[in-house]
Scaffold this active site. Structure first.
Site, short mmCIF file in Angstrom:
data_model
loop_
_atom_site.label_atom_id
_atom_site.label_comp_id
_atom_site.label_asym_id
_atom_site.label_seq_id
_atom_site.Cartn_x
_atom_site.Cartn_y
_atom_site.Cartn_z
N GLU A 63 -40.63 13.98 -71.41
CA GLU A 63 -42.13 14.03 -72.29
C GLU A 63 -42.91 14.27 -73.71
O GLU A 63 -41.90 14.66 -74.46
CB GLU A 63 -42.93 15.59 -71.76
N SER B 193 -51.01 19.75 -64.48
CA SER B 193 -52.11 19.16 -65.16
C SER B 193 -53.53 19.23 -64.71
O SER B 193 -53.69 18.97 -65.18
CB SER B 193 -51.50 17.17 -65.47
O1 KIV Z 1 -48.57 18.93 -64.83
C1 KIV Z 1 -48.27 17.44 -64.97
O2 KIV Z 1 -48.62 16.37 -64.46
C2 KIV Z 1 -47.31 16.74 -65.52
C3 KIV Z 1 -46.14 15.34 -65.83
C4 KIV Z 1 -47.19 14.84 -66.93
C5 KIV Z 1 -45.27 15.70 -65.67
O3 KIV Z 1 -46.20 17.90 -65.81
#
Ligand code: KIV
Length: 272
Positions: free
Chosen positions: A188, A53
């Site tokens: 998710e 993310s």
């Molecule tokens: O990349 C990320 O932050 C994630 C979380 C949302 C679990 O995969």
């Protein structure tokens, strides 16, 4: 309110299974630097994820696809310097798990940078990769449901597992990642009832994000916890804990307390 003390033992991989067995909810946040990591550690966050993310909330991209192994290795090393108790998980970015061998190389870099576990998205051919890593002493967190690295195939960030076939496939994938050796499973954006069924069926802890209150723990992206506008549509499962916590540490403590007492996520943060 939870306050970590210097006497508290560091989180370990076997402690995850203990938490599920004892019915203790696990609290997880994403993190990208040492300063925030220090605050999370002191606030009693159990699991800290250097998520891909970071491509969206730190680098400003429209998806996680541009994130590289170098990016995750750099941020993992930064976060590791701020932690003394929480267990650090590093995300395998897009295509760094395209084969078991390249996943092993990337994961080895992340463990050398301070991670204790790596996370990868999906099942299918990734099951061989999970086995390959676990057999080589690299703990793995699986990630099912909405897998953001599949955004092009999925046509957007949409709730997954709706309908009987999709729900059955998700349950089968969850059993398969557990059999392959994963120690933890992120779910998710799936309906709450499906996440509850999966959490019941597998013996590894499930960590929900947009997956309702019955998972064995919860994760949020740091920027979402703090109400930071990252330029993307705010999903329904997000809650601004800075508003109620009043400070950075207060927001993290409020999130941890709400996960542990079961008040977060509420119905308004969940999908049917
Ligand atoms: O990349 C990320 O932050 C994630 C979380 C949302 C679990 O995969």
């Amino acid at each position: 309110m939870y306050a970590a003390t210097a006497r508290e033992k560091p989180m370990t991989v076997p402690a995850l299974a203990d938490a599920k067995r004892d019915g203790r909810k696990l609290v997880m946040l994403t993190c990208y630097d040492a300063g925030f990591a220090r605050v999370m550690d002191a606030a009693g966050i159990d699991l800290v994820l250097v998520g891909d993310s970071l491509g969206m909330v730190v680098q400003g991209h429209g998806s996680t696809l541009p994130v590289t192994v170098d990016d995750i290795a750099y941020h993992t090393a930064c976060v590791a310097r701020g932690l003394s108790r929480a267990l650090l998980i590093a995300d395998l970015p897009f295509q760094s798990d395209a084969s078991a061998e390249i996943a092993l190389q990337a994961s080895t870099r992340f463990l050398r940078a301070g991670a204790a576990m790596v996370k990868l998205e999906g099942a299918g051919h990734k099951l061989d990769t999970i086995r390959h890593l676990v057999e080589r002493e690299i703990p793995v967190c699986a990630h099912l449901g909405l897998t953001p690295q599949s955004v092009l195939r999925l046509g957007g960030y949409k709730v997954q597992g709706r309908g009987e076939d999709a729900a059955e496939k998700l349950c089968a994938d969850a059993r398969a990642v557990e059999r392959a050796g994963a120690s933890l499973l992120v779910l998710e954006c799936v309906p709450s009832s499906l996440a509850a069924a999966v959490s019941e069926e597998v013996s590894i802890p499930t960590i929900g994000i947009g997956a309702g209150p019955s998972c064995d723990g919860q994760v949020l992206v740091l920027h979402d916890l703090l109400g930071v506008d990252s330029g993307h549509r705010r999903p329904k499962f997000v809650k601004d804990f800075l508003r109620e916590g009043g400070s950075l540490a207060g927001a993290m403590q409020a999130f941890a307390a709400a996960v542990r007492d079961g008040s977060f996520p509420a119905a308004e943060h969940s999908y049917e």
